[in-house]
Design a protein around this motif. Sequence first.
Motif, PDB file in Angstrom:
ATOM      1  N   TRP A   1      19.296  -6.797 -17.920  1.00 21.29           N
ATOM      2  CA  TRP A   1      18.304  -6.937 -16.845  1.00 21.29           C
ATOM      3  C   TRP A   1      16.984  -6.275 -17.215  1.00 21.29           C
ATOM      4  O   TRP A   1      16.960  -5.294 -17.945  1.00 21.29           O
ATOM      5  N   LEU A   2      15.891  -6.828 -16.669  1.00 26.03           N
ATOM      6  CA  LEU A   2      14.560  -6.251 -16.892  1.00 26.03           C
ATOM      7  C   LEU A   2      13.912  -5.977 -15.545  1.00 26.03           C
ATOM      8  O   LEU A   2      13.862  -6.849 -14.680  1.00 26.03           O
ATOM      9  N   GLU A   3      13.401  -4.741 -15.394  1.00 30.30           N
ATOM     10  CA  GLU A   3      12.761  -4.377 -14.136  1.00 30.30           C
ATOM     11  C   GLU A   3      11.376  -5.020 -14.060  1.00 30.30           C
ATOM     12  O   GLU A   3      10.604  -4.943 -15.015  1.00 30.30           O
ATOM     13  N   VAL A   4      11.076  -5.698 -12.957  1.00 34.18           N
ATOM     14  CA  VAL A   4       9.750  -6.325 -12.865  1.00 34.18           C
ATOM     15  C   VAL A   4       8.854  -5.766 -11.769  1.00 34.18           C
ATOM     16  O   VAL A   4       7.643  -5.897 -11.846  1.00 34.18           O
ATOM     17  N   LEU A   5       9.425  -5.153 -10.744  1.00 32.78           N
ATOM     18  CA  LEU A   5       8.532  -4.578  -9.732  1.00 32.78           C
ATOM     19  C   LEU A   5       9.246  -3.562  -8.854  1.00 32.78           C
ATOM     20  O   LEU A   5      10.472  -3.536  -8.779  1.00 32.78           O
ATOM     21  N   GLY A   6       8.422  -2.720  -8.187  1.00 32.51           N
ATOM     22  CA  GLY A   6       8.943  -1.751  -7.231  1.00 32.51           C
ATOM     23  C   GLY A   6       8.570  -2.208  -5.836  1.00 32.51           C
ATOM     24  O   GLY A   6       7.560  -2.869  -5.626  1.00 32.51           O
ATOM     25  N   SER A   7       9.425  -1.825  -4.871  1.00 31.81           N
ATOM     26  CA  SER A   7       9.151  -2.282  -3.506  1.00 31.81           C
ATOM     27  C   SER A   7       9.906  -1.419  -2.504  1.00 31.81           C
ATOM     28  O   SER A   7      10.701  -0.552  -2.870  1.00 31.81           O
ATOM     29  N   GLY A   8       9.665  -1.672  -1.234  1.00 30.50           N
ATOM     30  CA  GLY A   8      10.425  -0.968  -0.206  1.00 30.50           C
ATOM     31  C   GLY A   8       9.808  -1.159   1.162  1.00 30.50           C
ATOM     32  O   GLY A   8       8.744  -1.767   1.304  1.00 30.50           O
ATOM     33  N   MET A   9      10.518  -0.639   2.175  1.00 28.27           N
ATOM     34  CA  MET A   9       9.977  -0.687   3.538  1.00 28.27           C
ATOM     35  C   MET A   9       9.000   0.487   3.690  1.00 28.27           C
ATOM     36  O   MET A   9       9.317   1.625   3.322  1.00 28.27           O
ATOM     37  N   VAL A  10       7.799   0.191   4.217  1.00 29.67           N
ATOM     38  CA  VAL A  10       6.765   1.238   4.327  1.00 29.67           C
ATOM     39  C   VAL A  10       7.332   2.439   5.097  1.00 29.67           C
ATOM     40  O   VAL A  10       7.887   2.294   6.191  1.00 29.67           O
ATOM     41  N   HIS A  11       7.214   3.631   4.512  1.00 31.39           N
ATOM     42  CA  HIS A  11       7.764   4.852   5.097  1.00 31.39           C
ATOM     43  C   HIS A  11       7.090   5.152   6.445  1.00 31.39           C
ATOM     44  O   HIS A  11       5.864   4.984   6.579  1.00 31.39           O
ATOM     45  N   ALA A  12       7.892   5.582   7.410  1.00 32.26           N
ATOM     46  CA  ALA A  12       7.353   5.888   8.742  1.00 32.26           C
ATOM     47  C   ALA A  12       6.211   6.905   8.655  1.00 32.26           C
ATOM     48  O   ALA A  12       5.222   6.808   9.395  1.00 32.26           O
ATOM     49  N   ASN A  13       6.312   7.865   7.720  1.00 37.02           N
ATOM     50  CA  ASN A  13       5.235   8.859   7.574  1.00 37.02           C
ATOM     51  C   ASN A  13       3.920   8.216   7.159  1.00 37.02           C
ATOM     52  O   ASN A  13       2.845   8.630   7.599  1.00 37.02           O
ATOM     53  N   VAL A  14       4.011   7.196   6.313  1.00 38.07           N
ATOM     54  CA  VAL A  14       2.791   6.509   5.856  1.00 38.07           C
ATOM     55  C   VAL A  14       2.137   5.785   7.039  1.00 38.07           C
ATOM     56  O   VAL A  14       0.924   5.861   7.248  1.00 38.07           O
ATOM     57  N   LEU A  15       2.959   5.103   7.835  1.00 35.48           N
ATOM     58  CA  LEU A  15       2.415   4.410   9.013  1.00 35.48           C
ATOM     59  C   LEU A  15       1.760   5.416   9.954  1.00 35.48           C
ATOM     60  O   LEU A  15       0.651   5.198  10.446  1.00 35.48           O
ATOM     61  N   ARG A  16       2.430   6.524  10.172  1.00 33.91           N
ATOM     62  CA  ARG A  16       1.856   7.559  11.057  1.00 33.91           C
ATOM     63  C   ARG A  16       0.537   8.080  10.486  1.00 33.91           C
ATOM     64  O   ARG A  16      -0.428   8.287  11.228  1.00 33.91           O
ATOM     65  N   ASN A  17       0.483   8.299   9.154  1.00 27.37           N
ATOM     66  CA  ASN A  17      -0.744   8.820   8.521  1.00 27.37           C
ATOM     67  C   ASN A  17      -1.963   7.944   8.797  1.00 27.37           C
ATOM     68  O   ASN A  17      -3.089   8.427   8.841  1.00 27.37           O
ATOM     69  N   VAL A  18      -1.742   6.628   8.961  1.00 27.33           N
ATOM     70  CA  VAL A  18      -2.887   5.735   9.195  1.00 27.33           C
ATOM     71  C   VAL A  18      -2.984   5.331  10.669  1.00 27.33           C
ATOM     72  O   VAL A  18      -3.727   4.409  11.024  1.00 27.33           O
ATOM     73  N   GLY A  19      -2.197   6.013  11.511  1.00 25.23           N
ATOM     74  CA  GLY A  19      -2.314   5.781  12.951  1.00 25.23           C
ATOM     75  C   GLY A  19      -1.615   4.533  13.450  1.00 25.23           C
ATOM     76  O   GLY A  19      -2.009   3.955  14.460  1.00 25.23           O
ATOM     77  N   ILE A  20      -0.595   4.079  12.725  1.00 25.51           N
ATOM     78  CA  ILE A  20       0.186   2.928  13.196  1.00 25.51           C
ATOM     79  C   ILE A  20       1.535   3.458  13.694  1.00 25.51           C
ATOM     80  O   ILE A  20       2.183   4.262  13.006  1.00 25.51           O
ATOM     81  N   ASP A  21       1.944   3.025  14.885  1.00 29.91           N
ATOM     82  CA  ASP A  21       3.181   3.532  15.494  1.00 29.91           C
ATOM     83  C   ASP A  21       4.410   2.890  14.830  1.00 29.91           C
ATOM     84  O   ASP A  21       4.629   1.676  14.985  1.00 29.91           O
TER      85      ASP A  21
END
Length: 344
Positions: free
Chosen positions: A284-304
């Motif tokens: 296998w070859l890794e092609v990208l990183g991903s994930g669900m946006v962390h709740a802390n990141v959403l809070r940092n930009v003022g999104i609930d």
Amino acid sequence: MKEKLELILKNALSEINDAKSMQDLDEVKLKYLSRKGELNSIKKNLKDLSDEDKRIVGAFANNVYNQLDEQISTKGEELYKVELNKKLEAEKIDITLPSDFRPQGKVHPLTQTVNEIVEIFQGLGFTVMPSEYSPEVETEYINFDMLNFPPDHPAKDMQDTFYTKVAPNVILRSQTSGAQIRQMLNQNPPVRVISPGRVYRCESVSARKNNLFHQIEGLLVDKDITFGDLKGILNEFVRIYFGSARPTRFRASYFPFTEPSAEVDVQCIMCGGKGCRTCSGTGWLEVLGSGMVHANVLRNVGIDPEVYSGFAFGMGVERLTMLKYAINDIRLFFNNDTRFLKQF
Ligand code: DAH
């Protein structure tokens, strides 16, 4: 007078016969048939003749005129054809001659990959982020802190990140992920963007690593976004980019700004999954990183985070290009060797 006319006829006919060009012919016509020509000067003298002679000589003069006129136009057609053929011969274009060689530039393979990937995501409903949200000279605050990196995270170390002397904490960005922050600070959900750009890392250059490389960041934030959406979009992307026959897999991973996180692998293009040097025996070859946006990141930009959720992903343009075309040295992209670049 009649003799005179006969002489004119004889001379004119022989001059017509001798004419070598349209110009010669025009001169003959001028000399004999024009208003000041020889025939007309004879006609002017007709008035001195008796009525009877006037009629006879006049008719003869007309007859001479008509004969000459006809001969001139016959000869004219003949000469016109000759001259046309000469001209065509002289101006003939040889289309079998080789043309001038004009070397033509091509789009750099990395730019080609960026264009291709942007097009794929545009087809999936993403738009390209405004470039002002994606500066290459960035603050540590946006590049790390807002993305939920803890203050002592090793990526912030001098060995990984280029610091500048512009001001403390101003860096050359080490990833395009900071663009997520700037986008969300400027736009309320729904957000559905990608952002290609250059990133920098303080590493020793090798066949696999360069100080400068390119990433494409993606971000989607809306109500009710799940990991299933992330899988659907990224599977679709990999399927289009690598071709639908190539299997993919999602593997649990870790990034400070996503939770849960996953890396996407494609089956090794060199060995088809059996295991070889390129894939370190894993198939296998890794092609990208991903994930669900962390709740802390959403809070940092003022999104609930109770209302909105989203996913993010990031991929290396060099890596994706190398995997697609089986290129084994990243430095080839930056050497500007036309023997390499010409192949794309
Ligand atoms: N920024 C990461 C890197 O440079 C790649 C990445 C991983 C970006 C996960 C993302 C993500 O947006 O969700 O390695």
